[in-house]
Design a protein around this motif. Structure first.
Motif: not given
Lengths: 363, 363
Positions: A343-353
């Motif tokens: 539940e802790d996926v950040t916006d930055a991580e999501l944007e990166s993948i």
């Protein structure tokens, strides 16, 4: 023929998987519903009915009434539900009538929803004729319709009385749809069924050739996995979330490309590559396992290239209705047959993948 | 304040009946739903909101989002459900959001249905503001929308999390609607609650004057009767059918007069006279009891006269969706507090009491 029992808190029903099942439907329904006189209605597409209607209808004493829904997401809307319900009233359908949803995923979702709300609910049966519907959407009781603003935003949980997955009907399915549907089986292997994964890994040529025995095995295993998960968590408050592996980014890709460029299974294929990449980056999966998973996803490709903007995908992923009270849930894999919910996926991580996925998809 | 517990196989929830309850809603919801952050949406009519909106909204920390449905059966349609769902999506409603249905029976039916199918179901609360909705439609979980071909042909069983019947809101209800709504309480007395019947018999002047204490008593008893019946038979496979006393002919009158001439309660009043007449003709009720029942029905009148054709009523009664597999069920009374379901009413009998009713209604 294989029979898989689905047992949830609110319903229990059989899923039959085999070749030449259509002919057996009337007899099985007579056994299941006893001698009580029931009017039978069939919701189908013009194409499926012209290909397989005669085979299905042959064994009914009284010919079923046929309702048609043209193919395509355009028709997965409330106005069609209203039209179909009105046709049923005019044809005399009452609470004891039975509806058969006979076609692909849209027919199944709309037929189930129509049955869920017609006179506050009548029984229905699923006869899925696409691989995607056979391995995934016909089982689990999710039914629904689209809104202009998004897919499946309206619907009900309404389980069928039985599901007939006739492998023979896949003979008339376009090759691209067969391939796309298999990604849901690949997903089933990755998240929970290592044996299914190994079979898909070793027998990809046989499976992709449309061999009926191989497909029966894959469909039965996929359904059994889903039945088990749905039996434990019917309403997606826990375990059922793992079925969304590959779907957060997959749904976003579908939305950002206007549901026109990719089939659902293909978008899920890309979404699984994205989820795998995030699992790698977070170090929750060993590289050897990750490589195996990637190889199998790619073996069921090639995934069609597409272009989209990172922002468009981010917007679409943020609006994913699976997110409760603002939390973004994401399914990762720890290895073949193993999945976890984070539940802790950040916006930055999501944007990166997402950026990574778009780069892959352009090649 | 009185609290009645509704307990069915699939749900259990409180119905609060009292004066000045609106102000207590936010605090009660906070207690019931804990501290979990929930967006609150209110479906209401422009009129109810202008009269009572401020009172309801005052206690919420975060002001609820308001959705409007104009009054009238014209708006009890799927297109409105679609519009309202779209507005909810645009306003960011997700699966953890709560919907409050704040108004009369149509708002309650539509709000419940919207909650039933929005993202496959979200929780909702009923705050009925008409007597009819307080004594009848807000309890029991029936929700729905009309089709062009008939009322409530589309819908779901979806129970609220709580019902707040605030007697104070009846102050702004037109006198005719109060009177019409009381017929459902008269029905409750006739079919199952002899004590309620006696109260309505002896205190008709007080009740009809809108006395809040008297109304609270009548509403609580009516709700308790319905809660008991629905608790025993949630899906109307047996006992719940008695709630349809007066409704076979009542619904037919409404349909044959285009839902314009009579309020629902008034049509049910006529329908109860018809059911009573049939009970007399069949000799299932002693004349003394029948006379008491007739006197009370008439005391809550006068029932407005209307004209219709026997054929039109017969057609409408035949299409009553309560009839399963062609059987015409009919509820009769054997005396105050006692009702029976029969299945052998012939067309000739039905036609004859319809003709009798039309003759009564012309006078």
């Amino acid at each position: 023929m294989r029979t898989i029992a689905v047992q949830t808190a609110s319903a229990s029903y059989p899923v039959f998987v085999g070749s030449g099942l259509l002919k057996t439907v009337p007899e099985k329904l007579r056994k299941q519903f006893g001698k009580e006189r029931q009017r039978v209605f069939v919701l189908t597409s013009p194409e499926i009915w012209s290909l397989w209607g005669e085979t299905l209808a042959a064994g009914f004493d009284e010919k079923p009434s046929v309702l048609f829904l043209p193919p395509g997401e355009t028709y997965k809307r409330m106005a069609q539900i209203e039209r179909l319900a009105t046709e049923m009233v005019d044809a005399g359908a009452d609470r004891s009538s039975l509806l058969i949803a006979f076609g692909g995923g849209i027919i199944g979702d709309m037929g189930g929803f129509l049955a869920a709300i017609y006179m506050r609910g009548i029984p229905y049966v699923q006869i899925p004729t696409t691989l995607l519907a056979q391995v995934d959407s016909s089982v689990g009781g999710k039914t629904g319709s689209n809104l202009a603003t998004g897919k499946n935003l309206i619907g009900s949980f309404h389980h069928p009385q039985a599901v007939f997955a006739d492998v023979s009907t896949l003979k008339t399915l376009p090759a691209r749809e067969l391939r796309a549907g298999l990604f849901e089986s690949v997903k089933a292997g990755i998240i929970r069924d290592a044996a299914l994964f190994r079979y898909l890994e070793k027998q990809s040529d046989l499976v992709l050739s449309g061999d009926e025995i191989a497909l029966q095995k894959v469909i039965a295993a996929s359904v059994a996995m889903k039945a088990e998960v749905v039996g434990i968590d019917e309403r997606e408050s826990g375990l059922r979330m793992i079925l969304n592996f590959g779907h957060t980014v997959g749904h976003a890709i579908e939305a950002a490309t206007g549901y026109k460029k990719l089939l659902h299974g293909e978008a899920v294929g890309w979404g699984m590559l994205a989820a795998l990449e995030l699992s790698r980056r977070r170090g929750v999966i060993a590289e050897k396992e990750a490589a195996r998973i990637e190889a199998v996803i790619r073996a069921y490709g090639p995934l069609p290239p597409f272009r989209a903007k990172v922002d468009a995908l981010m917007d679409a992923a943020g609006r994913d209705k699976k997110n409760k009270a603002g939390v973004r849930r994401f399914i990762l894999t720890e290895g073949v047959g193993q999945s976890i919910v984070v539940e802790d996926v950040t916006d930055a991580e999501l944007e990166s993948i997402i950026a990574w996925t778009l780069a892959e998809a352009k090649r």
